[in-house]
Design an enzyme around this catalytic site. Structure first.
Site, PDB file in Angstrom:
ATOM      1  N   LYS A  37      75.344  31.447  59.760  1.00  0.00           N
ATOM      2  CA  LYS A  37      76.224  32.269  58.919  1.00  0.00           C
ATOM      3  C   LYS A  37      77.664  31.776  59.004  1.00  0.00           C
ATOM      4  CE  LYS A  37      78.134  36.188  60.533  1.00  0.00           C
ATOM      5  NZ  LYS A  37      79.582  36.320  60.301  1.00  0.00           N
ATOM      6  N   CYS A 131      89.250  46.572  62.482  1.00  0.00           N
ATOM      7  CA  CYS A 131      87.806  46.616  62.302  1.00  0.00           C
ATOM      8  C   CYS A 131      87.169  46.978  63.632  1.00  0.00           C
ATOM      9  CB  CYS A 131      87.264  45.315  61.750  1.00  0.00           C
ATOM     10  SG  CYS A 131      87.184  44.011  62.943  1.00  0.00           S
ATOM     11  N   LEU A 140      98.171  33.741  62.431  1.00  0.00           N
ATOM     12  CA  LEU A 140      98.147  32.296  62.659  1.00  0.00           C
ATOM     13  C   LEU A 140      97.743  31.534  61.394  1.00  0.00           C
ATOM     14  CD1 LEU A 140      96.507  32.334  66.214  1.00  0.00           C
ATOM     15  CD2 LEU A 140      98.937  32.185  65.645  1.00  0.00           C
ATOM     16  N   ILE A 342      87.993  37.482  74.153  1.00  0.00           N
ATOM     17  CA  ILE A 342      88.339  37.094  72.773  1.00  0.00           C
ATOM     18  C   ILE A 342      88.805  38.299  71.955  1.00  0.00           C
ATOM     19  CG2 ILE A 342      87.537  35.940  70.663  1.00  0.00           C
ATOM     20  CD1 ILE A 342      87.479  34.063  73.044  1.00  0.00           C
TER      21      ILE A 342
HETATM   22  C1  UD1 Z   1      85.115  33.834  64.170  1.00  0.00           C
HETATM   23  C2  UD1 Z   1      83.673  34.177  63.877  1.00  0.00           C
HETATM   24  C3  UD1 Z   1      83.225  35.374  64.714  1.00  0.00           C
HETATM   25  C4  UD1 Z   1      83.509  35.110  66.191  1.00  0.00           C
HETATM   26  C5  UD1 Z   1      84.958  34.666  66.410  1.00  0.00           C
HETATM   27  C6  UD1 Z   1      85.227  34.230  67.841  1.00  0.00           C
HETATM   28  C7  UD1 Z   1      83.409  33.487  61.582  1.00  0.00           C
HETATM   29  C8  UD1 Z   1      83.220  33.871  60.170  1.00  0.00           C
HETATM   30  N1  UD1 Z   1      83.544  34.479  62.473  1.00  0.00           N
HETATM   31  O1  UD1 Z   1      85.910  34.962  63.788  1.00  0.00           O
HETATM   32  O2  UD1 Z   1      81.829  35.553  64.513  1.00  0.00           O
HETATM   33  O3  UD1 Z   1      83.281  36.296  66.920  1.00  0.00           O
HETATM   34  O4  UD1 Z   1      85.271  33.557  65.546  1.00  0.00           O
HETATM   35  O5  UD1 Z   1      84.375  33.212  68.202  1.00  0.00           O
HETATM   36  O6  UD1 Z   1      83.408  32.319  61.918  1.00  0.00           O
HETATM   37  N2  UD1 Z   1      93.767  35.759  66.315  1.00  0.00           N
HETATM   38  C9  UD1 Z   1      95.107  36.018  66.207  1.00  0.00           C
HETATM   39  N3  UD1 Z   1      95.754  35.652  65.053  1.00  0.00           N
HETATM   40  C10 UD1 Z   1      95.101  35.029  64.036  1.00  0.00           C
HETATM   41  C11 UD1 Z   1      93.723  34.752  64.162  1.00  0.00           C
HETATM   42  C12 UD1 Z   1      93.094  35.134  65.324  1.00  0.00           C
HETATM   43  O7  UD1 Z   1      95.732  36.598  67.110  1.00  0.00           O
HETATM   44  O8  UD1 Z   1      95.746  34.715  63.015  1.00  0.00           O
HETATM   45  C13 UD1 Z   1      93.057  36.158  67.551  1.00  0.00           C
HETATM   46  C14 UD1 Z   1      91.963  37.190  67.313  1.00  0.00           C
HETATM   47  O9  UD1 Z   1      92.473  38.485  67.282  1.00  0.00           O
HETATM   48  C15 UD1 Z   1      91.060  36.933  68.490  1.00  0.00           C
HETATM   49  C16 UD1 Z   1      91.151  35.410  68.675  1.00  0.00           C
HETATM   50  O10 UD1 Z   1      92.367  35.030  68.037  1.00  0.00           O
HETATM   51  O11 UD1 Z   1      91.556  37.552  69.632  1.00  0.00           O
HETATM   52  C17 UD1 Z   1      90.018  34.613  68.107  1.00  0.00           C
HETATM   53  O12 UD1 Z   1      89.765  35.030  66.785  1.00  0.00           O
HETATM   54  P1  UD1 Z   1      89.206  34.042  65.682  1.00  0.00           P
HETATM   55  O13 UD1 Z   1      88.666  32.806  66.309  1.00  0.00           O
HETATM   56  O14 UD1 Z   1      90.225  33.864  64.625  1.00  0.00           O
HETATM   57  O15 UD1 Z   1      88.008  34.885  65.070  1.00  0.00           O
HETATM   58  P2  UD1 Z   1      87.488  34.801  63.591  1.00  0.00           P
HETATM   59  O16 UD1 Z   1      87.777  33.443  63.050  1.00  0.00           O
HETATM   60  O17 UD1 Z   1      87.932  35.991  62.836  1.00  0.00           O
END
Ligand code: UD1
Length: 433
Positions: A37, A131, A140, A342
């Site tokens: 997915k 969520c 980011l 995470i």
């Molecule tokens: C993706 C996955 C999800 C998985 C997650 C962590 C997809 C579609 N989803 O989610 O299944 O659980 O990776 O492996 O691939 N963060 C920030 N700022 C940002 C972006 C992220 O602070 O702009 C933080 C988030 O809150 C979190 C961490 O970074 O604490 C990692 O998140 P991220 O890797 O971005 O998760 P997703 O890409 O949403």
């Protein structure tokens, strides 16, 4: 056009899963793991980067794919899904907006931001709200795109982004972000000049996206483990690509085998992608061995040993396997500690597991599991995607009947998991409430 969803994607809102299990139940047999997915969603978004047709194979028939196709068609693309083969063509767009309704249904809708901006110079994407598994900001993504020259404002709950042709730059992510890295790879692919992305997430799904983009004509190379150099090109073209197997579905079936002291052969997997989970399973007393190049055999031992586990970015233990592994640890005599690094608030499954008889206490970012506790069936509510998988697993070993509601979460990421489990001997059915 995707006129109507295939039956496997049509999910009624009031469906429940009923699992009849017990402590002596064993899963045995063979199961084929679907495409990932989290790889197919960015791959579909990448189709926005070219006017030519892109063909994707091994596409999992899960609800999130349907949501992403609805989004692409709303923007003006044409999608055709036949079996597990998807073709997408975005000759032009008639809209540049990902609505709040879609972003709320699937946070990964944010993945259209980078491609829309890079190819069409404009995008409006609703800001994801809070969520079930924490606040999950997108700062980011925004900061990275700004570094490439985009002008971005937040208006009426939407990210409004505008740009001429994006310009290459150096971006160092403060934190590893999977979809953030993917958005920036896609945007940089069409930017003018060279972009260097540092501290990238290197989940296999990120690597798979970069491979697809390169097939489309992008010039992405991995300079080291978490640094990408992207030499921007003017246009990308069509390509055909096989989506990698889902390592989280793989892990879920491995835990199912361990939990039920079962004997399962998993087909079509990439064992290396599940290495961290396999290591913890082996340490807990489960045998996991390769069968050929794309197979894994899991044989659960009679006893489970307690484990301490900390989630971390790939190649560490995935947060998406934390809930499922927690169920296994309820059967380990002694104390296990699961630390979630995470996402905050990613323990919503704990209360439901406790209703089934588990002894788990949440202390900040830790869940302390005391085993071994027998589980007994009850009515439970699926609260997010991986939490719902954990409830299905728990239902397999809980005495009597476990009824899981709000399974739309489960259907977002698992392709009819009940059919696959039934193939392994489980008594599980979907009912309409
Ligand atoms: C993706 C996955 C999800 C998985 C997650 C962590 C997809 C579609 N989803 O989610 O299944 O659980 O990776 O492996 O691939 N963060 C920030 N700022 C940002 C972006 C992220 O602070 O702009 C933080 C988030 O809150 C979190 C961490 O970074 O604490 C990692 O998140 P991220 O890797 O971005 O998760 P997703 O890409 O949403």
């Amino acid at each position: 056009m995707l006129n109507s969803a295939p039956a496997s994607l049509t999910i009624g809102p009031m469906e429940k899963l009923v699992v009849r299990g017990g402590p002596d139940f064993r899963l045995t047999g063979r199961v084929r793991v679907s495409g990932a997915k989290n790889a197919v969603l960015p791959a579909i978004s990448a189709c926005l980067l070219t006017a030519e047709e892109v063909r994707l194979d091994n596409v999992p028939l899960v609800k999130d794919v349907h949501t992403m196709l609805t989004l692409i068609e709303g923007l003006g693309g044409t999608c055709r899904l036949e079996g597990n083969t998807l073709t997408v063509r975005v000759a032009d767009i008639r809209s540049d907006e990902a609505s709040y309704e879609l972003v709320r249904a699937m946070r990964a809708s944010i993945l259209v931001l980078g491609p829309l901006l890079a190819r069409f110079g404009r995008a409006v994407v609703a800001l994801p709200g809070g969520c079930a598994i924490g606040s999950r900001p997108v700062d980011l993504h925004i900061a990275g795109l700004q570094k490439l020259g985009a002008s971005i404002s937040l208006e009426h709950g939407n990210i409004q982004a505008r740009a001429g042709r994006l310009r290459g730059g150096v971006i160092e992510f403060d934190k590893k972000t999977v979809t953030g890295t993917e958005n920036l790879l896609m945007a940089a692919a069409l930017a003018k000049g060279e972009t260097v992305l540092k501290n990238c997430a290197r989940e296999p799904e990120v690597t798979d996206l970069a491979a697809l983009l390169n097939k489309m004509g992008a010039r992405i190379e991995w300079v080291d483990e978490d640094t990408a150099r992207v030499r921007g090109v003017k246009a990308l073209g069509g390509a055909a690509h096989d989506i990698i197997p889902d390592r989280i579905e793989t892990g879920t079936f491995l835990v199912a085998g361990a939990l039920t002291a079962g004997d399962i052969l998993l087909d079509e997997v990439v064992p290396a992608h599940a290495a961290a989970v396999i290591e913890k399973l082996r340490a807990s007393g489960t045998s996991v061995e390769p069968e050929g190049e794309r197979g894994l055999r899991v044989v659960g031992g009679p006893d489970v040993k307690p484990q301490d586990i900390t989630t971390s970015p790939y190649p560490g233990f995935p947060t998406d396997m934390q809930a499922q592994f927690m169920v296994l640890l309820t059967q380990a005599p002694g104390t296990s500690i699961l630390t979630e690094t995470i996402f905050d608030r990613r323990f919503s499954h704990v209360n439901e597991l406790v209703r089934l008889g588990a002894a788990i206490e949440v202390q900040g970012d830790k869940a302390v599991v005391k085993g071994k506790t027998p589980l007994s069936g009850a009515e439970v509510v699926a609260t997010d995607l991986r939490a719902s998988a954990s409830l299905v697993l728990a239902g397999l070993i809980a005495a009597g009947e476990t009824v899981i509601s709000e399974i739309e979460h489960l259907d977002r990421g698992y392709e009819r998991i009940e059919n696959k489990l039934r193939g392994l001997g489980a008594s599980i059915e979907r009912i309409t409430a």
